[in-house]
Design a protein around this motif. Structure first.
Motif, PDB file in Angstrom:
ATOM      1  N   PRO B 448       0.812  -1.228   0.000  1.00 49.68           N
ATOM      2  CA  PRO B 448       0.000   0.000   0.000  1.00 49.68           C
ATOM      3  C   PRO B 448       0.845   1.279   0.000  1.00 49.68           C
ATOM      4  CG  PRO B 448      -0.112  -1.119   2.121  1.00 49.68           C
ATOM      5  CD  PRO B 448       0.593  -2.044   1.188  1.00 49.68           C
ATOM      6  N   VAL B 449       2.144   1.123   0.193  1.00 46.56           N
ATOM      7  CA  VAL B 449       2.990   2.297   0.320  1.00 46.56           C
ATOM      8  C   VAL B 449       3.016   3.139  -0.959  1.00 46.56           C
ATOM      9  CG1 VAL B 449       5.208   1.319  -0.433  1.00 46.56           C
ATOM     10  CG2 VAL B 449       5.163   3.053   1.342  1.00 46.56           C
ATOM     11  N   GLU B 451       0.690   3.858  -3.129  1.00 44.21           N
ATOM     12  CA  GLU B 451      -0.439   4.782  -3.219  1.00 44.21           C
ATOM     13  C   GLU B 451      -0.199   6.005  -2.329  1.00 44.21           C
ATOM     14  OE1 GLU B 451      -4.989   3.865  -2.501  1.00 44.21           O
ATOM     15  OE2 GLU B 451      -3.879   2.235  -3.485  1.00 44.21           O
ATOM     16  N   GLN B 452       0.328   5.748  -1.137  1.00 42.34           N
ATOM     17  CA  GLN B 452       0.538   6.846  -0.198  1.00 42.34           C
ATOM     18  C   GLN B 452       1.619   7.812  -0.662  1.00 42.34           C
ATOM     19  OE1 GLN B 452       0.529   5.906   4.065  1.00 42.34           O
ATOM     20  NE2 GLN B 452       0.197   3.805   3.415  1.00 42.34           N
ATOM     21  N   VAL B 453       2.762   7.266  -1.116  1.00 44.04           N
ATOM     22  CA  VAL B 453       3.842   8.190  -1.481  1.00 44.04           C
ATOM     23  C   VAL B 453       3.513   8.986  -2.746  1.00 44.04           C
ATOM     24  CG1 VAL B 453       5.698   6.898  -0.364  1.00 44.04           C
ATOM     25  CG2 VAL B 453       5.172   6.424  -2.758  1.00 44.04           C
ATOM     26  N   ALA B 455       0.455  10.121  -3.381  1.00 44.44           N
ATOM     27  CA  ALA B 455      -0.647  11.049  -3.108  1.00 44.44           C
ATOM     28  C   ALA B 455      -0.096  12.477  -3.012  1.00 44.44           C
ATOM     29  CB  ALA B 455      -1.335  10.661  -1.807  1.00 44.44           C
TER      30      ALA B 455
END
Lengths: 476, 468
Positions: B448-449, B451-453, B455
């Motif tokens: 999931p990392v 998607e976060q980085v 954003a």
């Protein structure tokens, strides 16, 4: 007052030391839009590059003049020329920074002379790119010496005397032992007094692990050439670490007021910096600094229970060794073994009996009976054999992430370092068992009504036979 | 140049077993297989680095580097070659020569160093590595090693591959030459069996040998010596009694395989542990060679039976990832590992290989890639980091598989990346290894990392920006 010895061995076992050119290139990596380059065979660069990549988990721009044996014997002028032109074409950096190696120093290349010829020949092509050179033979000194030599060379090449000083501009010359996080902390301390900090070099701008917008073949940030040139006009320059003395002397010679701090780890050391900043700015310390100082005092009070009386073995470069040893001593610990990589006037002031310029084998032998080992990641094998915890300090730390953000200077850095060290001791607290307090043979004999003299028992707990415990380095 | 090193390099360049070399004319062959390095635009290790990589996995030997601190101090204990026993190979030994040694010569220090090592560590042998500076000042390591071997009654092996004679690949071969000259054939094994083999050019990175060993054990095949992964000095010294040999396909030790065939009549084949079909092929060839050399013929049938079971098990496990990985695009940038053997496994898992590097591949390799990936296979000869960055940023690939050198190109583009080079910590050999590789790809891709980085930051959000 420590006695300083050199290791008498012919063979270094488990090196603590890294080489000068790598230290020089590390300094160059703290300069913006720069391509560091070793003048040597390609392996010289490759080893250093891999080491720094593994430590920082960052791309490391570093080039080589790719010397082979023929070019070594004939002289490396052609290789340097080609390398400079290639780098200019491919990366177009603001600065190409060259460090020599053992190979080209053994041959005796006159790189300064080569560079004058190359500049003259390609004046137009090389326009907009500066070139700096530092002599750093592998077979002399160590990593921090290379760093120091590089900064001295940068000051010599770019800093000129200034007519007027810029009020409030504080230059900072950090030693190789400070991490990007340490540099950020120093900058914040200076800025807390409304002063401007100019760090040369500044690995916190290039190796702090940020994500740039686009691909860059050179360094990702750091001190600019103007920052370096501007050192001459600083109101004051703060140097951190004895290794920076050479660069400081050059700046003082052109009239720049300088203060050299031998360390910024610890309460008194940080107090000295804060006092200087108050004087320079004419401003009182901000409230948050006062609160941080209080937190450090509290950390020292909480921590002394765990660090007090502990025997610590430290293997580190002179400036880092001094900073860590001083803190351990200030917290009531004992620096029972100290091994370092190179000579420094600071070594006699390390709070221990003896400092050895040696390797990790020397440290491992001296660390028998210690509670903690502090050195870089290569100490991991020794710590396992000794059965004691390892606290990683210095470069390389290839088996940890986040090394750029290890903080150990200022009030906050010292506070956190104390917590980390104390927590290691807490995690490895010795739980007592029924065998922990055996009676000496003499007492047992007396209790059993026998004569105390001439105990013939061969039990390992018998004090008359148990010599000091020696843990072999290689288990049989 | 030292005449002996010079002669060695020529002999290595003339390698008759190398097809690559045989296709060259006389002049090109003499020039050797090393590209001239371009100053200011070069990457990669030196010959010393290569020699050390090739020999250091011999775990019970003391590896002593004769030179200034850079050569060992900047590089020791940094490889991931695993051992099942002795740890001595992870101890860094160096003469750490100083200025005075450069002036007066370092031979005495070298001799004393060998003595110190033998007195303190008592290894079965000491390997002494020459470096640039000590070669340049004329230290005669052969003479010192000879004298030390006589004096201390222990093998002391000179490895004459100073960094400046060439790149890493040449160093691999020069290191191997030291084994041929001083080690192999100097001792006799206590027993031999018809199932004794050598594995040549396998370094047991991340313990990959142990993904293969159970297969060989099950068939009753004995690894007499692995050169050099998880190696022991005496095993290598006795390796000339093997019945057959496998040369791992990177060719880094082709000279050992070929010269052992010439000298001791040990037939060898070139095989790979990477990829399912490759692994099966390797087992078949091993069995065939052993049977040719006199092993009972039932080995062939047993091998086929084992292959059938293991292949089925592997394909089933890989196919299980298909629903997750279907259509994901992979950029494959490998060094020595044969690209096409990995491509097949990736395709089975439903991945689309959008490009593969062929920098080190042979003509046959390229043909094979076309066969697997189709005529329009995107083969990349030499991609600059900037091009890789762009390809990833433009999302023409979902994940990059490559060596550590280009790791940050991918990560800074906020793209998934998987290490498949020699510094990796995961083992990808054999049937198990391919399943592990696909699992790692899946794990990395679906972390999931990403998607976060990717954003946007609060200050990059238009609505927020307006509000402020």
């Amino acid at each position: 007052m420590a006695i300083v010895h050199d290791s008498k061995k012919a063979c270094a076992v488990n090196p603590l030391k890294m080489s000068q050119p790598l230290g020089a290139c590390y300094a160059f990596l703290g300069l913006a839009s720069t391509m560091p380059m070793m003048h040597g065979s390609q392996g010289c660069t490759s080893f250093g590059l891999v080491l720094l990549v593994r430590h920082f988990k960052e791309a490391i721009p570093m080039q080589t003049t790719a010397m082979n044996e023929v070019s070594t014997i004939l002289g490396g002028m052609d290789n340097i020329e080609q390398a400079v032109l290639n780098i200019k074409k491919r990366a177009n950096p603001a600065l190409i920074a060259i460090a020599s190696t053992g190979l080209t120093e053994t041959k005796g290349d006159d790189v300064d002379g080569y560079l004058r010829l190359i500049r003259a020949k390609h004046a137009e092509t090389l326009d907009g790119t500066e070139i700096v050179y530092v002599s750093t033979p592998d077979y002399v000194g160590a990593f921090q010496d290379g760093w120091a030599a590089a900064i001295k060379a940068l000051v010599a090449a770019f800093v000129t005397p200034a007519e007027t000083r810029v009020t409030g501009r504080i230059g900072v010359l950090p030693g190789a032992h400070l991490t990007p996080a340490d540099l950020e902390e120093v900058r914040e301390l200076i800025e807390a007094f409304g002063l401007d900090a100019v760090l040369v070099p500044d690995v916190s701008g290039s190796l702090d692990g940020h994500i740039p917008e686009d691909f860059t073949p050179t360094t990702l940030g750091g001190a600019t050439l103007d920052d370096i040139r501007g050192l001459g006009a600083c109101e004051h320059v703060i140097a951190i670490g004895e290794q920076m003395r050479g660069a400081v002397e050059r700046l003082e010679a052109i009239g720049v007021p300088c203060t050299l701090f031998d360390r910024l780890t610890g309460l008194t050391a940080t107090d000295a910096l804060v006092a200087l900043l108050m004087r320079l700015s004419g401003k009182p310390a901000p409230a948050r600094l006062k609160r941080q100082r209080g937190q450090l005092q509290d950390a020292m009070l909480d921590g002394h229970f765990h660090l007090g009386g502990k025997r610590v073995a430290i293997g580190a470069e002179p400036d880092l060794l001094f900073a860590l040893s001083s803190l351990i001593a200030e917290m009531g610990g004992e620096v029972a073994a100290a091994v370092t990589t190179t000579h420094s006037p600071l070594l006699v002031r390390v709070p221990t009996e003896e400092v050895l310029v040696g390797d990790l084998e020397d440290l491992e032998m001296r660390a028998v009976g210690c509670d903690l080992l502090i050195t870089h990641a290569h100490g991991r094998q020794a710590a396992t054999r000794l059965g004691i915890p390892l606290f990683r300090a210095g470069i390389p730390q290839f088996d940890r992430i986040g090394t750029a953000h290890q903080l150990s200077v200022g009030y906050r850095g010292t506070r956190d370092l104390i917590f980390q060290l104390a927590n290691i001791f807490l995690a490895h607290m010795h739980a007592h068992g029924p065998e922990d307090w055996p009676l000496p043979a003499e007492a047992v004999a007396a209790a059993q009504g026998q004569s105390a003299a001439g105990c013939g028992c061969a039990s390992s707990s018998c004090s008359s036979v148990s010599d000091e415990v020696v843990i072999p380095i290689i288990p049989a | 140049m030292d005449a002996r090193v010079s002669a060695k390099i020529q002999s290595v360049f003339e390698e008759p077993a190398c097809e690559h070399n045989q296709n060259k004319d006389e002049k090109a062959r003499k020039k050797g297989c090393t590209k001239q390095l371009s100053p200011g635009a070069a990457a990669g290790g030196c010959a010393f680095d290569g020699a050390k990589i090739a020999l250091q996995p011999i775990a019970d030997v003391a590896h002593l580097v004769h030179g200034p601190i850079a050569c060992e101090g900047n590089s020791w204990d940094n490889r991931n070659s695993s051992t099942s026993g002795p740890q001595l190979y992870r101890t860094g030994f160096t003469t750490d020569i100083g200025e005075l040694d450069v002036i007066y010569g370092g031979e005495k220090r070298l001799f004393k160093s060998i003595r110190e090592i033998i007195e303190k560590y008592d290894p079965p042998a000491v390997f002494v590595y020459q470096t640039c500076v000590t070669a340049l000042i004329g230290d005669d390591i052969e003479a010192v090693c000879k004298r030390a071997a006589e004096k201390f009654g222990k093998p002391v092996v000179p490895v004459n591959a100073p960094g400046f004679v060439g790149p890493k690949n040449l160093g691999n071969k020069l290191g191997a030459e030291a084994l041929l000259d001083y080690v192999i054939g100097t001792e006799e094994p206590e027993v031999t069996t018809p199932y004794d083999i050598n594995i040549i050019g396998e370094y047991n990175l991340a313990g990959e040998l142990w993904q293969i060993r159970p297969l060989l054990d099950a068939l009753g095949i004995r690894i007499l010596s692995c050169i050099s992964g998880d190696g022991r000095y005496h095993e290598v010294a006795q390796s000339h009694r093997a019945k057959a040999a496998m040369m791992v396909c990177s060719k880094s030790m082709i000279n050992v395989a070929r010269k052992m065939e010439d000298r001791y009549g040990i037939p060898f084949f070139e095989g790979s542990f990477y990829g399912i079909e490759d692994m099966s092929d390797t087992l078949r060839q091993l069995a065939r060679l052993l049977v040719q050399r006199g092993a009972p013929a039932d080995l062939l049938d047993r091998t086929e039976a084992l292959i059938a079971v293991e292949e089925k098990r592997a394909w089933e496990r890989i196919a299980a990832y298909r629903p997750r990985l279907e259509g994901k695009k992979v950029l494959l940038i490998t060094g020595g590992v044969k690209s096409w053997s990995v491509v097949a496994a990736l395709q089975e898992a439903g991945l689309e290989v959008v490009g593969t590097s062929v920098k080190k591949s042979t003509k046959e390799d390229k043909e094979k890639i076309k066969e697997i990936m189709g005529e329009d296979a995107h083969m990349i000869d030499d991609m600059t980091p900037r091009e890789m960055f762009k390809m990833l940023r433009d999302a023409r690939a979902d994940i990059m598989l490559s060596g550590g050198r280009s790791q940050f190109v991918a990560l800074k583009a906020k793209m998934p990346w998987l290490d498949i080079n020699q510094e990796r910590h995961y083992a990808y050999a054999g049937y198990e290894g391919m399943v592990d590789l696909v699992r790692e790809i899946s794990k990395t891709l679906f972390n999931p990392v990403w998607e976060q980085v990717r954003a946007p930051a609060p200050w990059e959000t238009p609505a927020l920006e307006e509000a402020c």
